[in-house]
Design a protein around this motif. Structure first.
Motif, short mmCIF file in Angstrom:
data_model
loop_
_atom_site.label_atom_id
_atom_site.label_comp_id
_atom_site.label_asym_id
_atom_site.label_seq_id
_atom_site.Cartn_x
_atom_site.Cartn_y
_atom_site.Cartn_z
N PRO A 190 0.80 -1.23 0.00
CA PRO A 190 0.00 0.00 0.00
C PRO A 190 0.84 1.28 0.00
O PRO A 190 0.45 2.26 -0.64
CB PRO A 190 -0.81 -0.13 1.29
N ALA A 191 1.98 1.28 0.70
CA ALA A 191 2.81 2.49 0.74
C ALA A 191 3.37 2.83 -0.64
O ALA A 191 3.50 4.00 -1.01
CB ALA A 191 3.95 2.32 1.74
N VAL A 192 3.68 1.78 -1.43
CA VAL A 192 4.18 2.02 -2.80
C VAL A 192 3.03 2.47 -3.70
O VAL A 192 3.20 3.35 -4.54
CB VAL A 192 4.88 0.77 -3.37
N SER A 193 1.87 1.87 -3.51
CA SER A 193 0.68 2.31 -4.26
C SER A 193 0.43 3.80 -4.00
O SER A 193 0.15 4.57 -4.93
CB SER A 193 -0.57 1.52 -3.83
N ALA A 194 0.54 4.19 -2.73
CA ALA A 194 0.32 5.59 -2.36
C ALA A 194 1.37 6.49 -2.99
O ALA A 194 1.05 7.57 -3.51
CB ALA A 194 0.33 5.73 -0.85
N ALA A 195 2.63 6.05 -2.97
CA ALA A 195 3.71 6.84 -3.58
C ALA A 195 3.49 6.97 -5.09
O ALA A 195 3.76 8.02 -5.67
CB ALA A 195 5.07 6.19 -3.30
N SER A 196 2.97 5.91 -5.71
CA SER A 196 2.71 5.96 -7.16
C SER A 196 1.63 6.98 -7.47
O SER A 196 1.68 7.67 -8.49
CB SER A 196 2.33 4.57 -7.69
N ILE A 197 0.64 7.10 -6.59
CA ILE A 197 -0.43 8.08 -6.79
C ILE A 197 0.12 9.50 -6.66
O ILE A 197 -0.16 10.38 -7.49
CB ILE A 197 -1.56 7.85 -5.76
N VAL A 198 0.93 9.72 -5.63
CA VAL A 198 1.54 11.04 -5.44
C VAL A 198 2.38 11.41 -6.67
O VAL A 198 2.26 12.51 -7.22
CB VAL A 198 2.40 11.08 -4.16
N ALA A 199 3.23 10.49 -7.11
CA ALA A 199 4.10 10.77 -8.26
C ALA A 199 3.29 11.07 -9.52
O ALA A 199 3.60 12.01 -10.26
CB ALA A 199 5.04 9.58 -8.50
N LYS A 200 2.23 10.29 -9.74
CA LYS A 200 1.43 10.46 -10.96
C LYS A 200 0.66 11.77 -10.93
O LYS A 200 0.61 12.49 -11.95
CB LYS A 200 0.45 9.29 -11.11
N VAL A 201 0.08 12.11 -9.79
CA VAL A 201 -0.68 13.36 -9.71
C VAL A 201 0.24 14.56 -9.88
O VAL A 201 -0.08 15.52 -10.61
CB VAL A 201 -1.45 13.46 -8.37
N ILE A 202 1.40 14.52 -9.24
CA ILE A 202 2.36 15.63 -9.39
C ILE A 202 2.80 15.76 -10.84
O ILE A 202 2.85 16.87 -11.40
CB ILE A 202 3.59 15.43 -8.48
N ARG A 203 3.08 14.63 -11.50
CA ARG A 203 3.49 14.69 -12.90
C ARG A 203 2.36 15.23 -13.78
O ARG A 203 2.59 16.06 -14.67
CB ARG A 203 3.94 13.33 -13.43
N ASP A 204 1.14 14.76 -13.54
CA ASP A 204 0.00 15.26 -14.32
C ASP A 204 -0.14 16.77 -14.18
O ASP A 204 -0.46 17.47 -15.16
CB ASP A 204 -1.30 14.59 -13.86
N ARG A 205 0.10 17.28 -12.99
CA ARG A 205 0.00 18.73 -12.77
C ARG A 205 1.13 19.47 -13.48
O ARG A 205 0.93 20.58 -14.00
CB ARG A 205 0.01 19.02 -11.26
N GLU A 206 2.31 18.86 -13.51
CA GLU A 206 3.43 19.46 -14.25
C GLU A 206 3.12 19.50 -15.74
O GLU A 206 3.43 20.48 -16.43
CB GLU A 206 4.72 18.66 -14.00
N ILE A 207 2.49 18.44 -16.23
CA ILE A 207 2.11 18.38 -17.65
C ILE A 207 1.07 19.45 -17.98
O ILE A 207 1.12 20.09 -19.04
CB ILE A 207 1.58 16.97 -18.02
N GLU A 208 0.13 19.66 -17.06
CA GLU A 208 -0.88 20.70 -17.28
C GLU A 208 -0.23 22.08 -17.40
O GLU A 208 -0.65 22.91 -18.22
CB GLU A 208 -1.92 20.69 -16.15
N LYS A 209 0.77 22.33 -16.57
CA LYS A 209 1.49 23.61 -16.65
C LYS A 209 2.15 23.76 -18.02
O LYS A 209 2.16 24.86 -18.61
CB LYS A 209 2.58 23.68 -15.56
N LEU A 210 2.73 22.66 -18.52
CA LEU A 210 3.38 22.71 -19.84
C LEU A 210 2.35 22.90 -20.95
O LEU A 210 2.62 23.58 -21.93
CB LEU A 210 4.20 21.44 -20.07
N HIS A 211 1.17 22.31 -20.79
CA HIS A 211 0.10 22.50 -21.77
C HIS A 211 -0.27 23.99 -21.87
O HIS A 211 -0.50 24.51 -22.97
CB HIS A 211 -1.16 21.72 -21.36
N GLU A 212 -0.34 24.63 -20.72
CA GLU A 212 -0.70 26.06 -20.70
C GLU A 212 0.34 26.90 -21.43
O GLU A 212 0.01 27.89 -22.07
CB GLU A 212 -0.83 26.54 -19.25
N LYS A 213 1.58 26.49 -21.35
CA LYS A 213 2.65 27.27 -21.97
C LYS A 213 2.90 26.91 -23.43
O LYS A 213 3.15 27.78 -24.28
CB LYS A 213 3.94 27.07 -21.17
N TYR A 214 2.82 25.59 -23.74
CA TYR A 214 3.22 25.14 -25.08
C TYR A 214 2.06 24.68 -25.95
O TYR A 214 2.25 24.45 -27.15
CB TYR A 214 4.22 23.97 -24.95
N GLY A 215 0.87 24.50 -25.35
CA GLY A 215 -0.25 23.95 -26.10
C GLY A 215 -0.47 22.49 -25.74
O GLY A 215 0.36 21.87 -25.08
#
Length: 205
Positions: A133-158
């Protein structure tokens, strides 16, 4: 006893960063909120769980394409992950067991390296995000943070889609950027074969 998990999101994309995260907590409490491998959850469910996981101690690192390229150029991507997994392990409580989703084909080899680097009790397993479960939780944190980083790049680059080579939107975005001379140097992974192939075709034609 508190358990910790380490996992990453974004190892394979053509565009955007890789994120590695660690989360520590009580196994039963994590099971009770319903954590699961992030790849098996919808974006909405990941976001919901991410809110719940704020109650647990966690940390993460965002690794930019330029640093990823440096390691991939010398075929050392695993060493890059090893470096940050070791740093994240040092963040964990000394007495905790740290489970790591093994990014090395040889679990024992990685386990020894991380334990030596951090002085912590490390257990490396393939598909650890489906087991602990702790790794599952870490995977969720990593994925959500990355998705948010991608959204920032979408705003800047399309909108370039997910950033993965399997995504037609991503491939079309890179092709058009190369054709139109758009500067995507900071977000694309230059050492990826997909990018090199598209760049060579542009130079040829």
């Amino acid at each position: 006893m508190e358990e910790c998990g380490i996992d990453e999101a974004g190892r394979g994309p053509l565009i955007g960063p890789m994120v590695m995260a660690i989360l520590c907590g009580n196994r039963k409490e994590l099971e009770d909120i319903g954590v699961a491998d992030s790849k098996k959850l919808s974006p909405q469910r990941r976001e919901q769980l991410f809110v719940d996981l704020q109650a647990f101690n966690h940390s993460f690192v965002v690794i930019n394409p330029s640093e990823i390229d440096e390691y991939v150029e010398h075929k050392k991507l695993n060493e890059l992950e090893e470096k940050y997994a070791s740093k994240l392990a040092l963040w964990a409580p000394v007495e905790a067991i740290i489970y790591v989703d093994s990014f090395d084909v040889n679990e024992s080899r990685l386990q020894l390296k991380l334990a030596t680097n951090s002085g912590r009790k490390i257990i490396c397993r393939h598909k650890a995000d489906e087991i602990y479960p702790a790794v599952s939780a870490a995977s969720i944190v990593a994925k959500v943070i990355r998705d948010r980083e991608i959204e920032k790049l979408h705003e800047k680059y399309g909108d370039f889609g997910s950033g993965y080579p399997s995504d037609p939107r991503t491939i079309n975005f890179v092709k058009n950027a190369l054709k139109d001379g758009k500067d995507i140097d900071k977000i694309v992974r230059h050492q990826w074969k997909t990018y090199k192939s598209m760049l060579n075709k542009k130079l040829i034609y």
